[in-house]
Design a protein around this motif. Structure first.
Motif, PDB file in Angstrom:
ATOM      1  N   VAL A  53      61.899  48.096   9.552  1.00  0.00           N
ATOM      2  CA  VAL A  53      61.058  49.063  10.693  1.00  0.00           C
ATOM      3  C   VAL A  53      59.880  49.342   9.129  1.00  0.00           C
ATOM      4  O   VAL A  53      60.144  50.339   8.616  1.00  0.00           O
ATOM      5  CB  VAL A  53      61.869  49.514  10.981  1.00  0.00           C
ATOM      6  CG1 VAL A  53      61.375  50.960  11.819  1.00  0.00           C
ATOM      7  CG2 VAL A  53      63.038  49.302  12.110  1.00  0.00           C
ATOM      8  N   PRO A  54      58.620  48.655   9.258  1.00  0.00           N
ATOM      9  CA  PRO A  54      57.450  49.453   7.900  1.00  0.00           C
ATOM     10  C   PRO A  54      57.141  50.872   9.118  1.00  0.00           C
ATOM     11  O   PRO A  54      56.362  51.267   7.706  1.00  0.00           O
ATOM     12  CB  PRO A  54      57.053  47.818   8.101  1.00  0.00           C
ATOM     13  CG  PRO A  54      57.370  47.086   9.118  1.00  0.00           C
ATOM     14  CD  PRO A  54      58.526  46.923  10.352  1.00  0.00           C
ATOM     15  N   GLU A  55      57.248  49.993  10.168  1.00  0.00           N
ATOM     16  CA  GLU A  55      56.354  51.800  10.618  1.00  0.00           C
ATOM     17  C   GLU A  55      56.590  53.227   9.319  1.00  0.00           C
ATOM     18  O   GLU A  55      57.954  53.267  10.528  1.00  0.00           O
ATOM     19  CB  GLU A  55      56.536  51.670  11.716  1.00  0.00           C
ATOM     20  CG  GLU A  55      55.438  52.582  12.671  1.00  0.00           C
ATOM     21  CD  GLU A  55      55.110  53.345  14.166  1.00  0.00           C
ATOM     22  OE1 GLU A  55      54.727  53.846  14.855  1.00  0.00           O
ATOM     23  OE2 GLU A  55      55.478  52.706  14.768  1.00  0.00           O
ATOM     24  N   LYS A  56      56.133  53.585   9.342  1.00  0.00           N
ATOM     25  CA  LYS A  56      56.973  55.315   8.998  1.00  0.00           C
ATOM     26  C   LYS A  56      56.994  56.115  10.452  1.00  0.00           C
ATOM     27  O   LYS A  56      56.201  55.868  10.826  1.00  0.00           O
ATOM     28  CB  LYS A  56      55.534  55.585   8.070  1.00  0.00           C
ATOM     29  CG  LYS A  56      55.619  55.124   6.844  1.00  0.00           C
ATOM     30  CD  LYS A  56      57.133  55.207   6.046  1.00  0.00           C
ATOM     31  CE  LYS A  56      56.538  54.343   4.116  1.00  0.00           C
ATOM     32  NZ  LYS A  56      58.227  53.813   3.933  1.00  0.00           N
ATOM     33  N   ALA A  58      59.345  56.065  12.496  1.00  0.00           N
ATOM     34  CA  ALA A  58      60.006  55.226  13.746  1.00  0.00           C
ATOM     35  C   ALA A  58      60.881  56.218  13.136  1.00  0.00           C
ATOM     36  O   ALA A  58      61.077  56.138  12.622  1.00  0.00           O
ATOM     37  CB  ALA A  58      59.950  53.501  13.847  1.00  0.00           C
ATOM     38  N   LEU A  82      62.043  56.780   7.514  1.00  0.00           N
ATOM     39  CA  LEU A  82      62.217  56.971   9.215  1.00  0.00           C
ATOM     40  C   LEU A  82      63.151  58.386   9.812  1.00  0.00           C
ATOM     41  O   LEU A  82      63.121  59.121   9.040  1.00  0.00           O
ATOM     42  CB  LEU A  82      63.199  55.643   9.520  1.00  0.00           C
ATOM     43  CG  LEU A  82      62.684  54.346   8.872  1.00  0.00           C
ATOM     44  CD1 LEU A  82      63.436  53.114   8.974  1.00  0.00           C
ATOM     45  CD2 LEU A  82      61.146  53.327   9.722  1.00  0.00           C
ATOM     46  N   VAL A 106      63.219  52.068  18.121  1.00  0.00           N
ATOM     47  CA  VAL A 106      63.134  50.953  18.227  1.00  0.00           C
ATOM     48  C   VAL A 106      64.159  50.144  17.374  1.00  0.00           C
ATOM     49  O   VAL A 106      64.008  49.057  17.406  1.00  0.00           O
ATOM     50  CB  VAL A 106      61.877  50.849  16.843  1.00  0.00           C
ATOM     51  CG1 VAL A 106      60.457  51.641  17.283  1.00  0.00           C
ATOM     52  CG2 VAL A 106      62.106  51.011  15.419  1.00  0.00           C
TER      53      VAL A 106
END
Length: 508
Positions: A53-56, A58, A82, A106
């Motif tokens: 999950v690379p999206e900060k 999330a 996260l 996610v």
């Protein structure tokens, strides 16, 4: 406790770095992790999370019993940038579906049996579902480690879902600073040390439960997570692990005081902490008798501000019904109906100010505005405060006393239950046309859930069918202890169901 607690927050994941490397940090069912191993496991799980999950920012959710995953995730998710969404393992598919959808999670990591209970449509399309064992194995296989983060301490670290007086559970947004300072505050006023062993029996999805881990690790101590079936399991664990710190809610304390405690279960105990409801004078006496050498800490808190007050153990015998005074980093004001500070003995609303105040409700500006409002002008901290809705008084010594709740929340066995959520579940069956859920005083539960219903005329035997459906759809602690069937509901002058009349009738 000699020096004042450090008021400077750090990123939450830095708690993994506090203990002496060889000292025990986490006692799991199959292994014990020392503080060095805790640090390594957090770094490894964080690295895997960041790769998946690379999206900060999330949201990643966990739905599992106490174990390595649920204990490490608060720190590992924070290190990966996260937001952790811990889901109470007692919840069932409908409540989980709401939390996943509302939080925009996610990823959901859970135990096999729980994931198998989910139905079609419960999991949003954006959410990846993984079994707990598979996630831990994947993190180990990756063999990478993420160093301590340099996150802004105002960044969101967790969303804890709590029931409101109306509607579905709402997510309380907690920052790194909220959780870090909560750990510092509790470790300080409890006087925790590196040789302390905390038995974590409370759900890790609650702020009180999660803090069992965080405050222990801040002090460099050890936590023992326990999912117990019977009160005797708690006593056995205290003896086996030399537990020094035990936190519980009043209904569990009642059950524990009914046991014959062995000397080896009592010998190491230093402190008992209580929240989630007031202790009775008789219960205080019983706990004193069983644990004569342990300090007893009555406490009051609310998820929106973590913890507000504690009573000094030296005052418990002389002031057994008091909530005590503000904990470190909390400013507690009693505000009367005119907006002024209430005089001693005068009833007012408890208003919590300071850095423990949460950031509001996730994606719910309307309900945030109702509870999170500007601090009173006389506040030393200023900013946004939590207006609790709880009515309290303060005596001449500055000690606080609980008077009552302004809303209709049911508080049963330490759980906050939304009446509307129970009512909606009953109405959704089609078996009833009207439903009212109330909390009625109960010696063991604090309040028991009573459901008053009027049949809809649908179904051959609604009185037999309704309890079975509710048992399937609602977590056990939400299920009504009693269902009352009525031909008609009492109405008030406005034509609405008269809840007060029903409460008075059932309370007699």
């Amino acid at each position: 406790m000699h020096s004042a607690p450090d008021p400077e927050p750090k990123p939450l994941d830095h708690l993994a770095e506090r203990g002496a490397e060889g000292d025990p940090a986490l006692i799991l069912r199959g292994e014990t992790l020392n503080h060095n191993e805790l640090k390594q496991r957090v770094a490894r799980l964080a690295a895997w999370l960041a790769s998946e999950v690379p999206e900060k920012g999330a949201r990643v959710a966990t739905w599992a019993a106490k174990g390595e995953l649920t204990c490490l995730m608060p720190l590992a998710a924070a290190r990966a940038g996260l937001v952790h969404v811990p889901i109470n393992p007692l919840l069932k598919h409908a409540q989980v579906a709401h939390i996943l959808s509302d939080s925009g999670a996610v990823m959901l990591i859970g135990t096999k049996a729980r994931l198998a209970s989910l139905e079609e449509g419960n999991v949003p399309a954006i959410c990846t579902v993984l079994e707990e064992s598979a996630a831990l194995a994947a993190a180990e296989a990756l063999a990478g480690e993420l160093p301590p983060s340099n996150a802004d301490t105002d960044d969101l670290a967790a969303i804890l879902y709590t029931s409101g007086s109306t509607g579905k559970p709402k997510g309380v947004m907690l920052s790194h600073a909220n959780l870090w300072l909560g750990a510092v505050s509790v470790a300080y006023y409890l006087g925790m040390a590196a040789d302390d062993v905390t038995l974590a029996v409370l759900p890790l999805s609650f702020d009180y439960g999660q803090n069992q881990l965080l405050s222990s690790w801040y002090a460099g101590g050890c936590a023992v997570p326990l999912d117990y079936l019977f009160p005797r399991d708690v006593m056995k664990a205290c003896a086996k692990h030399g537990v020094t710190t035990l936190a519980a809610v009043p209904p569990l304390w009642v059950q524990l005081t009914e046991l014959e405690w062995s000397d080896d279960a009592i010998r190491a105990m230093r402190r008992l902490t209580n929240s989630g409801g007031a202790l009775t004078t008789d219960l205080v006496h019983d706990l004193r008798s069983i644990f004569p050498a342990a300090n007893l800490f009555p406490m009051y808190g609310l998820t929106e501000a973590f913890r507000s007050t504690f009573l000094d153990p030296e005052l418990v015998d002389s002031h057994p019904t008091s909530m005590g005074k503000a904990i470190p980093f909390a400013e507690i004001l009693v505000i009367d109906d005119d907006g002024d500070v209430a005089a001693p003995g005068e009833e007012g609303e408890l208003v919590h100010c300071g850095p423990l105040v949460a950031q509001g409700y996730w994606q719910d500006a309307e309900r945030t505005a109702e509870r999170f409002k500007p601090a009173p002008a006389m506040s030393e901290y200023g900013g946004i405060a939590v207006w609790s809705g709880d009515r309290v008084t303060r005596d001449d010594e500055g000690l606080l006393y609980f008077v009552g709740r302004r809303d209709a929340m049911i508080k049963s066995a330490g759980n906050r239950i939304s009446p509307q959520e129970v009512e909606e579940a009953a109405l959704a069956t089609g078996l009833v046309a009207e439903a009212v859920a109330l909390g009625i005083k109960d010696d063991r539960l604090g309040q028991a859930v009573h459901l008053i219903v009027r049949a809809s005329g649908e179904g051959e035997d609604p009185q037999a069918a309704l309890p079975k459906i509710l048992a399937k759809e609602l977590p056990n602690f939400m299920n009504p202890q009693v269902i009352h069937w009525r031909e008609a509901m009492p109405l008030n002058p406005n034509g609405k169901i008269d809840r007060n009349a029903l409460t008075q009738e059932l309370s007699q």
